[in-house]
Write an enzyme that holds these catalytic residues in place. Sequence first.
Site, PDB file in Angstrom:
ATOM      1  NE  ARG A 172      12.273  16.619  37.237  1.00  0.00           N
ATOM      2  CZ  ARG A 172      11.938  16.292  36.000  1.00  0.00           C
ATOM      3  NH1 ARG A 172      11.256  14.944  35.941  1.00  0.00           N
ATOM      4  NH2 ARG A 172      12.118  17.047  35.132  1.00  0.00           N
ATOM      5  CB  SER A 198       7.350  13.030  36.075  1.00  0.00           C
ATOM      6  OG  SER A 198       6.774  12.894  34.695  1.00  0.00           O
ATOM      7  CD  GLU A 205      -3.436  12.298  42.678  1.00  0.00           C
ATOM      8  OE1 GLU A 205      -4.687  12.276  42.721  1.00  0.00           O
ATOM      9  OE2 GLU A 205      -2.959  12.488  41.585  1.00  0.00           O
ATOM     10  CG  PHE A 216      -1.248  16.462  41.664  1.00  0.00           C
ATOM     11  CD1 PHE A 216      -2.337  17.392  41.501  1.00  0.00           C
ATOM     12  CD2 PHE A 216      -0.454  16.016  40.732  1.00  0.00           C
ATOM     13  CE1 PHE A 216      -2.580  17.944  39.975  1.00  0.00           C
ATOM     14  CE2 PHE A 216      -0.485  16.334  39.280  1.00  0.00           C
ATOM     15  CZ  PHE A 216      -1.523  17.340  39.107  1.00  0.00           C
ATOM     16  CG  HIS A 258       7.210  18.026  38.204  1.00  0.00           C
ATOM     17  ND1 HIS A 258       7.824  17.158  38.632  1.00  0.00           N
ATOM     18  CD2 HIS A 258       7.296  18.167  36.663  1.00  0.00           C
ATOM     19  CE1 HIS A 258       8.398  16.518  37.509  1.00  0.00           C
ATOM     20  NE2 HIS A 258       8.056  17.127  36.492  1.00  0.00           N
ATOM     21  NE  ARG A 301       9.241  19.966  33.534  1.00  0.00           N
ATOM     22  CZ  ARG A 301       9.754  20.751  32.552  1.00  0.00           C
ATOM     23  NH1 ARG A 301      10.401  22.131  32.748  1.00  0.00           N
ATOM     24  NH2 ARG A 301       9.955  20.471  31.424  1.00  0.00           N
TER      25      ARG A 301
END
Lengths: 277, 314
Positions: free
Chosen positions: B9, B36, B57, B82, B108, B166
């Site tokens: 990420r 994040s 979302e 999500f 993640h 992640r």
Amino acid sequence: MMNDLGIGEIQNIANKLRLDVIEMTTAAGSGHPGGSLSAADLLATLYFRIMNIDPQNPYMEDRDRFVLSKGHAAPILYAALAERGYFPLEEIKTLRKIGTRLQGHPAYREVPGVEVTTGSLGQGLSMACGIALAGKMDGKDYRTYCLMGDGELQEGQNWEAAMFAHKYGLSNLIGFVDRNRLQICGNTEDVMCLDPLPEKFRAFGWNVIVIDGHNIRQIIDACEKAVRSRKNPTVVIMNTVKGKGVSFMENNVEFHGKACNPEEYAKAVAELKAVIQ
Amino acid sequence: MTSKRLAQRSYYGKALADLAKTDDRVVVLDADLAGSTKTGNFASAAPERFIEVGIAEANMIGVAAGLAASGKTAFASTFGVFASGRCWEQIRMAVAYPKLNVKIVATHCGLSVGPDGATHQALEDISLMRSLPNMTVIVPCDAYEAYAATMALAQMEGPAYMRMGRSEFPVVMPEGCEFRIGKATVMREGSDVSIIACGQMVGAALEAAEALSAEGINAEVVNMSTIKPLDSEAVEATVAKTGAVVTVEEHSIIGGLGSAVAEYLSENMPAPLVRVGTRDTFGESGEADELLVKYGLTASDVAAAARNAIKKKR
């Protein structure tokens, strides 16, 4: 431009659109006439008076955009596009048939003038927010008009979008609610109550205008008022009659998603032809 | 393979920040996770093109679709559960069906999310996205490939889903590597068994191949970084050489890379196949490395699967 059309002329066009809806849903043998008829006056006013559009150049950069969030009312959108010259009128009889561009629910750019794909309820306002935000980002003057059904406001995503439109100051976004008070299983207030709807939108930071959705003058005035907003999005809550214009369909939820049989068709056509000049 | 460990990420964030300078069509949306997902890097570089949608979302996907319909290249990011699950139907209608230029980039993903537990460990996302028509599905194997894949996505027209982890894990690709959508990379040549892996399991596959070579087993390792469209030529080429296959993914064996390879092989060139992945189960809390051990996703699990696949050869 057709912006000089008078109220009587627009009213006449609205009734022609209604006749088109009956013709195409009857030819298809299915479809959603009720919620198409309740929106006919709005679509006639937008497509023949309010919106800056060019059927010969359907995706010109600065065009106004229309999003039909209540995608099942596709027949009224197709009627408006065809009567306005986006595609040949005779094509409306291909609605819902195999190989057609006129899908049961509107599909992105399948037919010129269809700006997004809708049909699964509660998503159009989010898409309209994205289109309006792109206009703000790019310094464009176009406006984005979004028609929602009242029943579909039970979908939570609308309220996510309502918060979003306020946060980003989407004054170039004008929503309409076709408040015909009927959904498949009955009255909206029995299925899952929406009132007090104006207060709900106000609490989300929107300008709210409540009108008679079958009064062309009131629709024009509401649009003119909405475009003067410099800060917030505007919603026009239009009190309407589901099935408006065909006596036996009015306020009759049976015609939410059912086409006419031959006798009903003859009666509907006769009624509409009687008021079309 | 180096011992350098990097988070994918972070390199996604770097790529977005670079795109902020070079491509003014790019807009980035996030749902309250910019710190994040690292889309915050883009927000710093081009605040006027960063769109915070809040914890919403479904709306994020609709707004992204509207932006894409207006000529933007929209990157929309949140956690994998999500991004793929909460708004699957929005992705289906608003993005995939109209083929809009929306890139859903999920971070993640997988068990290695760790202590947050099963609610936050996406083990079904590849499956969900792969089943959508028009959807490209990409799983880069390390941070450098995540950077290159992000750049490739910005060039590509149409919908795509990219999956990242992640945690920091070892890099296996050279810095500055190219990414070609739909093209697998042979990471190590071999003749006894093909280990086809994606994501951080490519590293585990290479480790397994190393261990197997000490036993005299010559394993080929393929990085299948695009799950859809599957690089079927690469599958054919490697299976023609080895005659036995292991698939490895930090994802359920239902619907992911293992399924994609199984579907291709069973219709086109049947060969013994062993799938390594989670076996129809949710995850749980724990440290990333502990979970990979518990759910059978280590290099030694891959090596065991390879021996097993070889045994199945006739």
